[in-house]
Design an enzyme around this catalytic site. Structure first.
Site, short mmCIF file in Angstrom:
data_model
loop_
_atom_site.label_atom_id
_atom_site.label_comp_id
_atom_site.label_asym_id
_atom_site.label_seq_id
_atom_site.Cartn_x
_atom_site.Cartn_y
_atom_site.Cartn_z
N TYR A 92 -2.77 11.01 2.03
CA TYR A 92 -3.35 11.07 0.69
C TYR A 92 -3.28 12.48 0.14
CZ TYR A 92 -5.24 6.35 1.27
OH TYR A 92 -5.37 5.00 1.44
N HIS A 125 -4.67 -7.61 -0.23
CA HIS A 125 -3.98 -6.36 0.05
C HIS A 125 -3.15 -6.42 1.33
CE1 HIS A 125 -3.78 -1.93 -0.44
NE2 HIS A 125 -3.80 -1.90 0.89
N ASP A 171 0.86 -1.18 0.00
CA ASP A 171 0.00 0.00 0.00
C ASP A 171 0.90 1.24 0.00
OD1 ASP A 171 -3.02 0.85 0.42
OD2 ASP A 171 -1.86 2.07 1.81
#
Length: 382
Positions: free
Chosen positions: A311, A360, A180
């Protein structure tokens, strides 16, 4: 910089914080729900009510806290921010130092099941030649590294901080691995510190390992077509959280910091959608207590907002990946989306493994597969 700046750290959550969590969970104001929609509109009401009640009455934080405190943890200051990290040295003197980096909505808890096999392979049926000294930081803004106090903490800045951390620990030659956001930080570490990074291994890789723009699907293999389809589905129906955290992290921070059930839903949805198989509840792939312990790190530290800011920082200030010559290995699990021909545009790919299982959160879902792939890749780089 000296080791004096590295301070031992133990998790000590006040009982008042746990009592407050209990009160908030008991007083949850629940929404309504349309009949028969299951997960298509988000986390189902029945599922979340049952999970929240287990969190309140069945989950034992003190047991989790004790397990985490069995790990050697420290904090230090890097580039003006606090960084928490786990540092586990191998009993093998020739072990290769390795920095492991988690992503969102994860934490250093992701790596609990790989610490033993990586640091002490002999005790886990492996070879002493595959041993690693492990450094497992919490990303700036996450859990005990948070919150950050200034803007600009994108992945390249984090990578520079990791390079300083490894130097401060006395590691002149080391490797990097992550999934990630860890799959952005780790390649960036190879870019900013190529003189010391011997190799980079990633899973759950996206930016720098996937196509952007139009793709000639006729040239793709069947495996690549499936990954391209998952990437397109994510853009259509799965990236609302990304857009919120990349544009308005402060707005979402209020509800996530004030409501434990809101925080739980925000994270659990991703554990459900990103684990393998994606159509099963997350507990089919990950231990429920481990998942809740991960949620607890966000809740107890009040870092939902500062973690979300990664982000924003990457979208607004991060640099696009540029070519790196550091040898790079990729583990592509069943729910991952990297495609080798696109990854090779900016990475020197020397190892690539396609798996038909795992998702993931590979270190939590299929730790044995991840460990084996890491051992194989780094074997020639020691």
């Amino acid at each position: 910089m000296t080791n004096i700046e590295i301070r031992p750290f133990h998790i000590r959550v006040p009982q008042a914080d746990l009592d407050d969590l209990d009160r908030r969970l008991a007083a949850t104001r629940w929404p309504d729900e349309l009949p028969g929609v299951e997960w298509s509109y988000g986390v189902p009401l029945g599922y979340l009510r049952e999970l929240a009640e287990y969190w309140r009455t069945g989950f034992d934080w003190r047991a989790q806290e004790k397990q985490l405190n069995d790990l050697p943890q420290s904090v230090t200051e890097l580039d003006g921010t606090t960084v928490h990290f786990v540092h586990v040295r191998s009993p093998e003197p020739d072990a290769l130092p390795l920095v492991l980096t988690h992503g969102w909505p994860g934490s250093f808890i992701e790596f609990l099941d790989v610490i033993g096999p990586l640091t002490d392979p002999v005790a886990h049926g492996g070879s002493a030649a595959d041993a690693f000294h492990l450094v497992i930081p919490s990303l700036p803004g996450f859990a005990f590294s948070g919150p950050t106090r200034e803007t600009g903490w994108h992945t390249q800045r984090i990578a520079r901080a990791w390079a300083e951390l490894m130097a401060r620990l006395g590691y002149d030659r080391y490797a990097a691995q992550g999934g990630d956001f860890g799959a952005l930080v780790s390649p960036d570490l190879g870019r900013v510190d190529p003189e010391h990074v011997v190799g980079v291994h990633v899973n759950a890789a996206t930016v720098g390992f996937i196509p952007f723009g139009d793709v000639d699907e006729s040239s793709l293999t069947e495996v690549e077509k499936a990954r391209w389809a998952r990437q397109q589905a994510f853009q259509r129906d799965g990236n609302a959280y990304f857009q919120v955290q990349a544009t308005r992290p402060q707005t979402i921070a209020y509800s996530l910091t004030d409501s434990p059930v809101g925080q739980l839903a925000w994270i659990v949805e991703k554990f459900k959608e990103w684990t393998h198989p994606a159509d099963a509840p997350p507990e089919a792939s990950i231990d429920r207590d481990r998942m809740l312990a991960n949620v607890m790190l966000y809740w107890l530290t009040g870092t939902a907002g500062s973690a979300a800011r990664i982000y924003y920082e990457n979208v607004h200030g991060g640099a696009w990946p540029y070519r790196t010559e550091v040898p790079t290995g990729v583990a592509a699990f069943a729910e991952d989306i990297p495609i080798r021909r696109y990854a090779e545009e900016t990475n020197t790919i020397t190892h690539w493994t396609d798996f038909d299982t795992g998702g993931h959160f590979a270190a939590m879902e299929v730790p044995d597969l991840l460990v084996a792939d890491m051992r194989e890749f780094f074997r020639s780089l020691r």
